[in-house]
Design a protein around this motif. Structure first.
Motif, PDB file in Angstrom:
ATOM      1  N   VAL A  50       8.378  12.247   1.455  1.00 10.24           N
ATOM      2  CA  VAL A  50       8.940  12.071   0.113  1.00 10.24           C
ATOM      3  C   VAL A  50       9.611  13.363  -0.344  1.00 10.24           C
ATOM      4  O   VAL A  50      10.729  13.337  -0.891  1.00 10.24           O
ATOM      5  CB  VAL A  50       7.850  11.627  -0.869  1.00 10.24           C
ATOM      6  N   ASP A  51       8.955  14.508  -0.133  1.00  9.28           N
ATOM      7  CA  ASP A  51       9.539  15.785  -0.559  1.00  9.28           C
ATOM      8  C   ASP A  51      10.883  16.035   0.119  1.00  9.28           C
ATOM      9  O   ASP A  51      11.865  16.397  -0.536  1.00  9.28           O
ATOM     10  CB  ASP A  51       8.575  16.936  -0.238  1.00  9.28           C
ATOM     11  N   TRP A  52      10.925  15.873   1.432  1.00  9.84           N
ATOM     12  CA  TRP A  52      12.134  16.217   2.178  1.00  9.84           C
ATOM     13  C   TRP A  52      13.271  15.246   1.866  1.00  9.84           C
ATOM     14  O   TRP A  52      14.408  15.651   1.615  1.00  9.84           O
ATOM     15  CB  TRP A  52      11.828  16.207   3.677  1.00  9.84           C
ATOM     16  N   LEU A  53      12.968  13.949   1.860  1.00  6.59           N
ATOM     17  CA  LEU A  53      14.011  12.955   1.619  1.00  6.59           C
ATOM     18  C   LEU A  53      14.513  13.012   0.177  1.00  6.59           C
ATOM     19  O   LEU A  53      15.711  12.831  -0.091  1.00  6.59           O
ATOM     20  CB  LEU A  53      13.486  11.558   1.950  1.00  6.59           C
ATOM     21  N   HIS A  54      13.602  13.302  -0.762  1.00 10.92           N
ATOM     22  CA  HIS A  54      14.013  13.422  -2.164  1.00 10.92           C
ATOM     23  C   HIS A  54      15.014  14.555  -2.336  1.00 10.92           C
ATOM     24  O   HIS A  54      16.034  14.418  -3.032  1.00 10.92           O
ATOM     25  CB  HIS A  54      12.771  13.661  -3.039  1.00 10.92           C
ATOM     26  N   GLU A  55      14.773  15.680  -1.707  1.00  8.37           N
ATOM     27  CA  GLU A  55      15.696  16.812  -1.794  1.00  8.37           C
ATOM     28  C   GLU A  55      17.029  16.484  -1.126  1.00  8.37           C
ATOM     29  O   GLU A  55      18.095  16.874  -1.626  1.00  8.37           O
ATOM     30  CB  GLU A  55      15.064  18.042  -1.131  1.00  8.37           C
ATOM     31  N   LEU A  56      16.991  15.764  -0.005  1.00  8.08           N
ATOM     32  CA  LEU A  56      18.223  15.371   0.676  1.00  8.08           C
ATOM     33  C   LEU A  56      19.085  14.489  -0.231  1.00  8.08           C
ATOM     34  O   LEU A  56      20.304  14.690  -0.344  1.00  8.08           O
ATOM     35  CB  LEU A  56      17.883  14.622   1.967  1.00  8.08           C
ATOM     36  N   THR A  72      12.724   7.491  -4.312  1.00  8.06           N
ATOM     37  CA  THR A  72      12.579   7.934  -2.918  1.00  8.06           C
ATOM     38  C   THR A  72      11.436   7.188  -2.233  1.00  8.06           C
ATOM     39  O   THR A  72      11.542   6.795  -1.065  1.00  8.06           O
ATOM     40  CB  THR A  72      12.343   9.444  -2.873  1.00  8.06           C
ATOM     41  N   VAL A  73      10.354   6.970  -2.955  1.00  7.49           N
ATOM     42  CA  VAL A  73       9.225   6.223  -2.394  1.00  7.49           C
ATOM     43  C   VAL A  73       9.658   4.785  -2.087  1.00  7.49           C
ATOM     44  O   VAL A  73       9.296   4.218  -1.041  1.00  7.49           O
ATOM     45  CB  VAL A  73       8.025   6.247  -3.358  1.00  7.49           C
ATOM     46  N   GLN A  74      10.446   4.191  -2.987  1.00  4.56           N
ATOM     47  CA  GLN A  74      10.925   2.833  -2.738  1.00  4.56           C
ATOM     48  C   GLN A  74      11.785   2.765  -1.483  1.00  4.56           C
ATOM     49  O   GLN A  74      11.722   1.802  -0.707  1.00  4.56           O
ATOM     50  CB  GLN A  74      11.729   2.344  -3.954  1.00  4.56           C
ATOM     51  N   LEU A  75      12.603   3.791  -1.255  1.00  2.65           N
ATOM     52  CA  LEU A  75      13.434   3.819  -0.057  1.00  2.65           C
ATOM     53  C   LEU A  75      12.575   3.951   1.201  1.00  2.65           C
ATOM     54  O   LEU A  75      12.827   3.284   2.222  1.00  2.65           O
ATOM     55  CB  LEU A  75      14.435   4.979  -0.141  1.00  2.65           C
ATOM     56  N   LEU A  76      11.526   4.788   1.157  1.00  7.34           N
ATOM     57  CA  LEU A  76      10.653   4.941   2.321  1.00  7.34           C
ATOM     58  C   LEU A  76       9.866   3.658   2.598  1.00  7.34           C
ATOM     59  O   LEU A  76       9.536   3.362   3.755  1.00  7.34           O
ATOM     60  CB  LEU A  76       9.703   6.114   2.105  1.00  7.34           C
ATOM     61  N   LYS A  77       9.584   2.879   1.568  1.00  5.33           N
ATOM     62  CA  LYS A  77       8.977   1.568   1.796  1.00  5.33           C
ATOM     63  C   LYS A  77       9.913   0.672   2.600  1.00  5.33           C
ATOM     64  O   LYS A  77       9.481  -0.073   3.490  1.00  5.33           O
ATOM     65  CB  LYS A  77       8.626   0.903   0.457  1.00  5.33           C
ATOM     66  N   LYS A  78      11.212   0.731   2.293  1.00  3.31           N
ATOM     67  CA  LYS A  78      12.172  -0.047   3.068  1.00  3.31           C
ATOM     68  C   LYS A  78      12.267   0.487   4.501  1.00  3.31           C
ATOM     69  O   LYS A  78      12.435  -0.290   5.444  1.00  3.31           O
ATOM     70  CB  LYS A  78      13.542   0.004   2.394  1.00  3.31           C
ATOM     71  N   PHE A  79      12.180   1.809   4.641  1.00  4.05           N
ATOM     72  CA  PHE A  79      12.200   2.382   5.984  1.00  4.05           C
ATOM     73  C   PHE A  79      11.023   1.856   6.819  1.00  4.05           C
ATOM     74  O   PHE A  79      11.176   1.523   7.997  1.00  4.05           O
ATOM     75  CB  PHE A  79      12.128   3.910   5.915  1.00  4.05           C
ATOM     76  N   LEU A  80       9.848   1.792   6.208  1.00  7.78           N
ATOM     77  CA  LEU A  80       8.670   1.294   6.924  1.00  7.78           C
ATOM     78  C   LEU A  80       8.806  -0.195   7.229  1.00  7.78           C
ATOM     79  O   LEU A  80       8.451  -0.656   8.327  1.00  7.78           O
ATOM     80  CB  LEU A  80       7.410   1.551   6.095  1.00  7.78           C
ATOM     81  N   LYS A  81       9.345  -0.960   6.294  1.00  5.56           N
ATOM     82  CA  LYS A  81       9.491  -2.398   6.494  1.00  5.56           C
ATOM     83  C   LYS A  81      10.484  -2.715   7.601  1.00  5.56           C
ATOM     84  O   LYS A  81      10.321  -3.699   8.332  1.00  5.56           O
ATOM     85  CB  LYS A  81       9.939  -3.050   5.176  1.00  5.56           C
ATOM     86  N   ASN A  82      11.536  -1.880   7.763  1.00  8.52           N
ATOM     87  CA  ASN A  82      12.574  -2.122   8.759  1.00  8.52           C
ATOM     88  C   ASN A  82      12.398  -1.283  10.025  1.00  8.52           C
ATOM     89  O   ASN A  82      13.336  -1.160  10.805  1.00  8.52           O
ATOM     90  CB  ASN A  82      13.947  -1.843   8.134  1.00  8.52           C
ATOM     91  N   HIS A  83      11.178  -0.713  10.192  1.00 12.56           N
ATOM     92  CA  HIS A  83      10.818   0.012  11.411  1.00 12.56           C
ATOM     93  C   HIS A  83      11.669   1.273  11.647  1.00 12.56           C
ATOM     94  O   HIS A  83      11.908   1.676  12.785  1.00 12.56           O
ATOM     95  CB  HIS A  83      10.891  -0.887  12.643  1.00 12.56           C
ATOM     96  N   VAL A  84      12.142   1.888  10.549  1.00 11.43           N
ATOM     97  CA  VAL A  84      12.734   3.219  10.686  1.00 11.43           C
ATOM     98  C   VAL A  84      11.629   4.237  10.927  1.00 11.43           C
ATOM     99  O   VAL A  84      11.810   5.212  11.656  1.00 11.43           O
ATOM    100  CB  VAL A  84      13.546   3.569   9.421  1.00 11.43           C
TER     101      VAL A  84
END
Length: 531
Positions: A50-56, A72-84
């Motif tokens: 979350v820290d790194w992606l939020h800054e990006l 940012t947390v919502q985006l990482l949830k999508k990353f986990l759901k789509n196997h990123v």
């Protein structure tokens, strides 16, 4: 750790998704972690991600500094759901991502979102009535029109307006435009204008023109109040009365007492929650699903603020009138709440502006596809809307004027003179070629004079013209084209040769004195009658 700027164009959301995934996989710091007495190589905690992606995202010009940690947390949830990403045990899809110390890692390959394949789209060619099409029930058989050869007589007719004479003419009526014709003109010119503003070769992959309703465009332009808000013909599509009253209450705070509403501690929070619940349960976002790519494409122009505002103006004309009205009222309320310093905090620990963006961004712009970065893109768009809503929700005057002039031109009657039709038969050049500067100067100086000189020679050598008519036409030619005339007749003597003077009649011979009888004979005195 930089995002490249993704400009307007097709599949912009997909491009941003794939680029964010690639940057995250390539640059996210990985290290060794321990969990339950066991070591795991090349992984990271949820909080570190979350820290790194939020800054990006905050440093990216595609998203902006207003990206929140929650988004940012919502985006990482999508990353986990789509196997990123996957958890340390290889689980993904159904797992929920939270901002904690849970360990995650990258799978051997993270899937990128494929670009959608659309069927080949054949653009419909819109044919408008031609000038030569007579109105229904009208016959022009009694008006003969035939190709004419440019001779001295034709030249005289063509140039007679310059000397005050009007040649015979006829009116050519265009077939009357139907309501469907006018609607097609509004649709085609609006889409062409949007394509020009976006700087794209085609709108084919940005929006489906078949879903664009021309009636919506015309209604959004003309059916508006003095404040510029759309007026709906179907009152059943209006905002519910209780929602409209709640929006007026917050927009006019602290003048809410004028509306005779009950007041208690936390009243404004309940009113705001009522509005948020209504907009949050809409079946479709206000900017509609099928226009998602168009609005996301405009976000690539935010570095050019004036161009972005113009593009948003045109896109908002494509909305259904009820959506445009709800958007206008919502943006006006949000802007007034943010500017009202007397408004009590509507949420503890969250600024008013941030609260407005987080609450209403998803009901304004949203994608059907969960893979898209719709939360971040919606927040970016709503922030820009709040700062420029008064300009964006206006009708673009340049577009309206150009369309109205086009429709008026197509309805106008055209005047044609005899011989005007011959210009249509001339074949247009199929290609061009480059010439030298010397040849260009020669053509500019002599290209137009050679036909005029030939026409002058035709007038001179025309044996059918009387001297009086020939002098009259030469005088007209000299007045219209003095340079050509001067070159042909440089001196008065050269002009005089054309009209030689008639020989003078021979004078009558004088009477000779010797021809008279007795010329010097003295006058003989007659005899007086006097006695």
């Amino acid at each position: 750790m930089e995002h490249r700027i993704v400009g307007p164009g097709p599949y912009r959301a997909t491009k941003l998704w794939n680029e964010t995934v690639e940057l995250f996989r390539a640059r996210m710091p990985l290290r060794k972690h321990r969990c339950r007495f066991k070591s795991y190589e090349r992984c990271f905690t949820a909080a570190e991600a979350v820290d790194w992606l939020h800054e990006l995202l905050r440093c990216s010009q595609n998203f902006g500094p207003e990206v929140t940690r929650k988004q940012t947390v919502q985006l990482l949830k999508k990353f986990l759901k789509n196997h990123v990403i996957e958890d340390i045990k290889g689980k993904w899809g159904q797992e929920d991502f939270e901002d904690n110390r849970h360990l995650y890692r990258f799978p051997p390959s993270s899937p990128l979102k494929p670009y959608p394949k659309k069927s080949a789209y054949q653009k419909d060619v819109i044919k408008f009535p031609e000038w030569n099409e007579p109105p229904p029930g009208t016959s022009q058989e009694n008006i003969p029109v035939r190709p004419l050869v440019m001779n001295s007589e034709m030249w005289y007719k063509r140039h007679s307006i310059a000397i005050g004479e009007v040649p015979a003419c006829r009116l050519v009526h265009r077939r009357q435009l139907t309501e469907d014709n006018v609607e097609e003109i509004w649709k085609s010119m609006t889409l062409s204008y949007l394509q020009k503003v976006l700087g794209l070769d085609s709108l084919e992959e940005v929006l489906d023109s078949k879903l664009v309703n021309s009636k919506f465009i015309i209604h959004n332009v003309y059916s508006v109040s003095k404040q510029g808000v759309v007026i709906l013909d179907d009152k059943s599509k209006e905002l519910p009365h209780w929602v409209l009253s709640a929006m007026k209450c917050l927009a006019n705070w602290p003048n809410c007492s004028d509306l005779k509403q009950p007041m208690y501690l936390g009243f404004e929070k309940d009113v705001f929650k009522t509005i948020a619940d209504y907009y949050g349960h809409l079946k479709e976002p206000l900017l509609t699903f099928h226009l998602f790519d168009a609005f996301v494409s405009v976000l690539g122009l935010l570095q050019k603020e004036k161009v972005a505002i113009e593009a948003f103006q045109v896109c908002c004309l494509l909305l259904p009138p009820e959506n445009r009205r709800k958007l206008q009222l919502l943006m006006r309320m949000m802007a007034r709440i943010c500017l009202n310093k007397e408004m009590p905090p509507l949420c503890d620990g969250l600024g008013t502006r941030t609260l407005m963006v987080q609450t209403f961004s998803r009901c304004i712009l949203c994608s059907k596809d969960e893979v898209d970065l719709d939360e971040l893109l919606a927040a970016r768009l709503v922030t820009f809307l709040m700062d420029n809503y008064q300009e964006i929700l206006k009708v673009p005057l340049a577009l309206q004027t150009s369309i109205e002039e086009r429709v008026a031109h197509l309805r106008r009657v055209q005047i044609k003179y005899p011989g005007a039709d011959m210009d249509i038969t001339l074949s247009a050049p199929s290609f061009c070629w480059q010439i030298s500067p010397e040849e260009f100067e020669y053509q500019r100086a002599y290209g137009s004079q050679e036909p005029l000189a030939a026409l002058l020679e035709e007038v001179i050598t025309d044996a059918k013209l009387s001297s009086k008519e020939k002098k009259k036409k030469l005088k007209q030619f000299q007045k219209s084209y003095p340079e050509v005339y001067q070159e042909r007749f440089p001196t008065p003597e050269s002009e005089a040769v054309l009209f030689p003077e008639k020989p003078k009649p021979k004078p009558k011979p004088q009477l000779l004195m010797w021809a008279l009888k007795n010329p010097f004979q003295p006058f003989q005195r007659t005899r007086s009658f006097r006695m």
